[in-house]
Motif scaffolding. Structure first.
Motif, PDB file in Angstrom:
ATOM      1  N   CYS A  51       0.817  -1.226   0.000  1.00 16.52           N
ATOM      2  CA  CYS A  51       0.000   0.000   0.000  1.00 16.52           C
ATOM      3  C   CYS A  51       0.847   1.270   0.000  1.00 16.52           C
ATOM      4  O   CYS A  51       0.454   2.298   0.566  1.00 16.52           O
ATOM      5  CB  CYS A  51      -0.960   0.020   1.188  1.00 16.52           C
ATOM      6  SG  CYS A  51      -1.915  -1.471   1.410  1.00 16.52           S
ATOM      7  N   GLU A  52       2.005   1.218  -0.618  1.00 14.85           N
ATOM      8  CA  GLU A  52       2.907   2.382  -0.585  1.00 14.85           C
ATOM      9  C   GLU A  52       2.327   3.579  -1.334  1.00 14.85           C
ATOM     10  O   GLU A  52       2.462   4.718  -0.873  1.00 14.85           O
ATOM     11  CB  GLU A  52       4.267   2.007  -1.165  1.00 14.85           C
ATOM     12  CG  GLU A  52       5.069   1.101  -0.260  1.00 14.85           C
ATOM     13  CD  GLU A  52       6.420   0.722  -0.847  1.00 14.85           C
ATOM     14  OE1 GLU A  52       6.645   0.961  -2.050  1.00 14.85           O
ATOM     15  OE2 GLU A  52       7.236   0.186  -0.096  1.00 14.85           O
ATOM     16  N   ASN A  53       1.696   3.342  -2.485  1.00 11.62           N
ATOM     17  CA  ASN A  53       1.147   4.463  -3.254  1.00 11.62           C
ATOM     18  C   ASN A  53       0.022   5.160  -2.501  1.00 11.62           C
ATOM     19  O   ASN A  53      -0.040   6.396  -2.472  1.00 11.62           O
ATOM     20  CB  ASN A  53       0.635   3.974  -4.614  1.00 11.62           C
ATOM     21  CG  ASN A  53       1.768   3.540  -5.516  1.00 11.62           C
ATOM     22  OD1 ASN A  53       2.888   4.013  -5.382  1.00 11.62           O
ATOM     23  ND2 ASN A  53       1.478   2.621  -6.427  1.00 11.62           N
ATOM     24  N   GLU A  54      -0.854   4.369  -1.878  1.00 13.81           N
ATOM     25  CA  GLU A  54      -1.948   4.953  -1.109  1.00 13.81           C
ATOM     26  C   GLU A  54      -1.415   5.732   0.092  1.00 13.81           C
ATOM     27  O   GLU A  54      -1.882   6.831   0.398  1.00 13.81           O
ATOM     28  CB  GLU A  54      -2.910   3.861  -0.625  1.00 13.81           C
ATOM     29  CG  GLU A  54      -3.702   3.196  -1.730  1.00 13.81           C
ATOM     30  CD  GLU A  54      -3.012   1.979  -2.324  1.00 13.81           C
ATOM     31  OE1 GLU A  54      -1.802   1.778  -2.058  1.00 13.81           O
ATOM     32  OE2 GLU A  54      -3.674   1.235  -3.060  1.00 13.81           O
ATOM     33  N   ARG A  55      -0.440   5.164   0.776  1.00 17.04           N
ATOM     34  CA  ARG A  55       0.131   5.830   1.952  1.00 17.04           C
ATOM     35  C   ARG A  55       0.826   7.125   1.550  1.00 17.04           C
ATOM     36  O   ARG A  55       0.697   8.158   2.219  1.00 17.04           O
ATOM     37  CB  ARG A  55       1.113   4.902   2.674  1.00 17.04           C
ATOM     38  CG  ARG A  55       1.670   5.503   3.950  1.00 17.04           C
ATOM     39  CD  ARG A  55       2.462   4.491   4.757  1.00 17.04           C
ATOM     40  NE  ARG A  55       3.457   3.799   3.980  1.00 17.04           N
ATOM     41  CZ  ARG A  55       4.755   4.145   3.919  1.00 17.04           C
ATOM     42  NH1 ARG A  55       5.195   5.156   4.631  1.00 17.04           N
ATOM     43  NH2 ARG A  55       5.599   3.476   3.188  1.00 17.04           N
ATOM     44  N   HIS A  56       1.568   7.093   0.445  1.00 12.35           N
ATOM     45  CA  HIS A  56       2.279   8.289   0.006  1.00 12.35           C
ATOM     46  C   HIS A  56       1.298   9.405  -0.356  1.00 12.35           C
ATOM     47  O   HIS A  56       1.506  10.564   0.026  1.00 12.35           O
ATOM     48  CB  HIS A  56       3.170   7.969  -1.197  1.00 12.35           C
ATOM     49  CG  HIS A  56       3.856   9.165  -1.758  1.00 12.35           C
ATOM     50  ND1 HIS A  56       4.897   9.793  -1.110  1.00 12.35           N
ATOM     51  CD2 HIS A  56       3.637   9.881  -2.882  1.00 12.35           C
ATOM     52  CE1 HIS A  56       5.292  10.838  -1.837  1.00 12.35           C
ATOM     53  NE2 HIS A  56       4.537  10.913  -2.912  1.00 12.35           N
ATOM     54  N   SER A  57       0.239   9.067  -1.073  1.00 10.24           N
ATOM     55  CA  SER A  57      -0.718  10.103  -1.458  1.00 10.24           C
ATOM     56  C   SER A  57      -1.427  10.672  -0.227  1.00 10.24           C
ATOM     57  O   SER A  57      -1.649  11.890  -0.142  1.00 10.24           O
ATOM     58  CB  SER A  57      -1.729   9.560  -2.465  1.00 10.24           C
ATOM     59  OG  SER A  57      -2.457   8.500  -1.904  1.00 10.24           O
ATOM     60  N   LYS A  60       1.109  12.893   1.701  1.00 15.52           N
ATOM     61  CA  LYS A  60       1.354  14.133   0.955  1.00 15.52           C
ATOM     62  C   LYS A  60       0.203  15.109   1.167  1.00 15.52           C
ATOM     63  O   LYS A  60       0.423  16.305   1.372  1.00 15.52           O
ATOM     64  CB  LYS A  60       1.519  13.828  -0.529  1.00 15.52           C
ATOM     65  CG  LYS A  60       1.816  15.044  -1.362  1.00 15.52           C
ATOM     66  CD  LYS A  60       2.069  14.679  -2.809  1.00 15.52           C
ATOM     67  CE  LYS A  60       2.494  15.893  -3.576  1.00 15.52           C
ATOM     68  NZ  LYS A  60       1.492  16.327  -4.538  1.00 15.52           N
TER      69      LYS A  60
END
Length: 102
Positions: A51-57, A60
């Motif tokens: 879930c790195e993309n979800e966490r990063h967004s 941010k």
């Protein structure tokens, strides 16, 4: 629906946040990103490399909200400082003097 003092609109509705069981403290302008992040976390058993993309967004979005609040607070403090500090003759004296050639 938009939160007062913020440029970001509220995308997630109250019903969506209640259904996703988002805690009250996290119901801000980034809640629409937290809902899929929490679903991904539950599906992936909270593995940190998932879930790195979800966490990063989501992070941010939260960072942008914090920076926006800091900028607003800085403007409020500057306005209060200008009200407290009386100007002599109506002209403020700069900290860095201008040179003759500038």
């Amino acid at each position: 629906m938009e939160a007062p003092g913020s440029s970001k609109p509220m995308i997630a509705t109250q019903a969506e946040m209640v259904e996703a069981r988002v805690p009250m403290a996290y119901r801000d302008q980034c809640a629409h990103l937290l809902i899929p992040l929490n679903k991904c976390r539950q599906a992936e058993f909270y593995l940190p490399w998932k879930c790195e993309n979800e966490r990063h967004s989501y992070e941010k979005c939260e960072y942008e909200l914090v920076m926006e609040r800091m900028l607003q607070m800085q403007k409020i403090r500057e306005k209060e400082a200008n009200l407290k500090q009386p100007n002599k003759g109506g002209v403020a004296i700069g900290l860095i003097p201008k040179t003759a050639n500038a």
